[in-house]
Enzyme design. Structure first.
Site, PDB file in Angstrom:
ATOM      1  N   ARG A   1      43.304  -3.271 -47.967  1.00 18.86           N
ATOM      2  CA  ARG A   1      43.238  -4.797 -47.940  1.00 18.86           C
ATOM      3  C   ARG A   1      44.048  -4.902 -49.217  1.00 18.86           C
ATOM      4  NH1 ARG A   1      37.891  -3.540 -46.633  1.00 18.86           N
ATOM      5  NH2 ARG A   1      37.126  -4.315 -44.727  1.00 18.86           N
TER       6      ARG A   1
ATOM      7  N   HIS B   1      48.814  -9.061 -44.957  1.00 17.20           N
ATOM      8  CA  HIS B   1      47.524  -8.393 -44.582  1.00 17.20           C
ATOM      9  C   HIS B   1      47.971  -7.716 -43.476  1.00 17.20           C
ATOM     10  CE1 HIS B   1      43.232  -7.925 -43.984  1.00 17.20           C
ATOM     11  NE2 HIS B   1      43.237  -8.437 -42.914  1.00 17.20           N
TER      12      HIS B   1
ATOM     13  N   HIS C   1      35.718  -0.989 -42.279  1.00 20.72           N
ATOM     14  CA  HIS C   1      35.665  -2.552 -41.625  1.00 20.72           C
ATOM     15  C   HIS C   1      34.847  -2.553 -40.659  1.00 20.72           C
ATOM     16  CE1 HIS C   1      37.802  -6.063 -39.638  1.00 20.72           C
ATOM     17  NE2 HIS C   1      36.923  -6.487 -40.347  1.00 20.72           N
TER      18      HIS C   1
ATOM     19  N   TYR D   1      29.081   4.737 -38.802  1.00 19.92           N
ATOM     20  CA  TYR D   1      30.406   5.422 -38.762  1.00 19.92           C
ATOM     21  C   TYR D   1      30.877   5.750 -40.261  1.00 19.92           C
ATOM     22  CZ  TYR D   1      31.308   2.916 -34.742  1.00 19.92           C
ATOM     23  OH  TYR D   1      31.339   2.160 -33.418  1.00 19.92           O
TER      24      TYR D   1
END
Length: 376
Positions: free
Chosen positions: A208, A314, A340, A349
């Site tokens: 990001r 982005h 994310h 995860y």
């Protein structure tokens, strides 16, 4: 079954829609006396009623003091202010919520008592929101629903009046077309020299912008080919605010594709200050954070030069995720690499790709070399 109170030998017990139980009884003064709070189980409610019955039978019962005003007399304005104050949210999110409350919620609901806000009231409010701003409508509804859910958990309400199906779904504004490798090369070449490594990290590491702009020399391990993401910067009312990454999964170590490491090393040697706290991409003063407006001036020129005026900064993150998927990353590995996910997804995860992240980075470099080999 919720709703109707059930007649017992002494008192009444009612199961609320929240699953808790409400008890009440008629005192010797023939005034109905509700319990001071709701109860987790029916047995707890029965025990409370039994104690009241024993007091009455023993002549020890005393009329309770006049209760304080009901919590349900709270206005939306008062409760929303408390909700904002007690909510553990990031500064940028807080600023967004404050804007939605000020522009779209308080003008309609502000003076209403929470108990008086019904599903039909919410539908009336929803109907008058600007139809040409679907994202604003969805975010405003989501915020209202979250506030009402907290009021339900606080037992101020016994139901949430937000029942419009699909109202919280934010419509997808646009389809993102990832940058091709040739487009990415053109963008990097057209960027100011001091920002070229920034584009490479946003794309090849799928970072990001806020994460990259807060990177410091101490976060980079060139020998290991990794970058440690532990902070991010956002801009509020023109000033930088440094905090943690967007989510719990955002705190992570990302492997840098080997073909990007030389450019990163050159940037550290030629354009980064000394000391572990030196920003990789500082502003013109060399110390403070890079202003987004300064970065975007160079970005707009570079994307035009590459023939991609539609590409947002982005979108490089989307490009990086797409390339990692092409390199063979599994869904779990993508979630870890990008940082994310929801809280539950983060638990699932977070550690999944630690063993394969370096392999994914190497595969990305192999793909870059293969796509640039001359043909014919």
């Amino acid at each position: 079954m919720s709703g109707r109170p059930r007649r017992r030998g002494f008192g009444y017990i009612r199961r609320l829609s929240s699953g808790r139980y409400q008890a009440s009884y008629l005192g010797p003064d023939l005034v109905r006396r509700p319990g001071p709070q709701t109860f987790l189980t029916k047995g707890d409610a029965e025990a409370w009623l039994s104690r009241r019955r024993e007091q009455i039978a023993a002549g020890e019962w005393v009329a309770p003091a006049k209760p304080a005003p009901k919590a349900s007399a709270l206005t939306f304005d008062t409760y929303a202010e408390q909700w904002m104050r007690e909510r553990g949210i990031k500064p940028r999110t807080r600023e967004g919520y404050a804007y939605l409350l000020r522009q779209y919620l308080r003008p309609f609901f502000g003076d209403m008592v929470l108990d008086d806000i019904s599903p039909s009231t919410v539908r009336t409010w929803w109907a008058q929101l600007p139809p040409d701003k679907p994202a604003v409508r969805a975010r405003s509804y989501s915020l209202l629903k979250a506030i009402m859910n907290t009021a339900l958990a606080d037992e101020i309400l016994d139901h949430n009046p937000c029942r419009i199906r699909g109202a919280a779904n934010t419509p997808r504004a646009r389809d993102v077309r990832p940058a091709s490798l040739n487009e990415l090369d053109a963008i990097v070449a057209a960027m100011p020299t001091r920002h070229r490594a920034l584009v490479l990290l946003c794309a090849w590491c799928a970072l990001r912008a806020g994460e990259v702009l807060e990177l410091r020399r101490g976060d980079v391990d060139v020998a290991a080919g990794t970058i440690r993401i532990v902070r991010a910067v956002s801009w509020l009312k023109g000033g930088p605010v440094v905090g943690t990454p967007k989510s719990a999964a955002g705190t992570r170590v990302v492997s840098v594709p080997p073909h990007v490491v030389p450019a990163l090393q050159h940037h550290l040697d030629a354009m980064t200050g000394e000391g572990p706290g030196a920003l990789l991409f500082p502003g013109r003063d060399g110390v403070g954070h890079l202003q987004p407006s300064t970065l975007h001036r160079g970005w707009r020129h570079a994307r035009e030069a590459a023939g991609r005026p539609d590409l947002r900064l982005h979108d490089l993150r989307h490009t990086g995720a797409t390339m990692a998927a092409r390199a063979g990353a599994t869904l779990a590995e993508l979630q870890q690499r990008l940082g994310h996910s929801s809280v539950n997804a983060a638990l699932r995860y977070q550690h999944a790709a630690q063993g394969r992240d370096r392999e994914i980075a190497a595969a990305l470099s192999a793909m870059a070399r293969a796509d640039r080999l001359p043909t014919g």
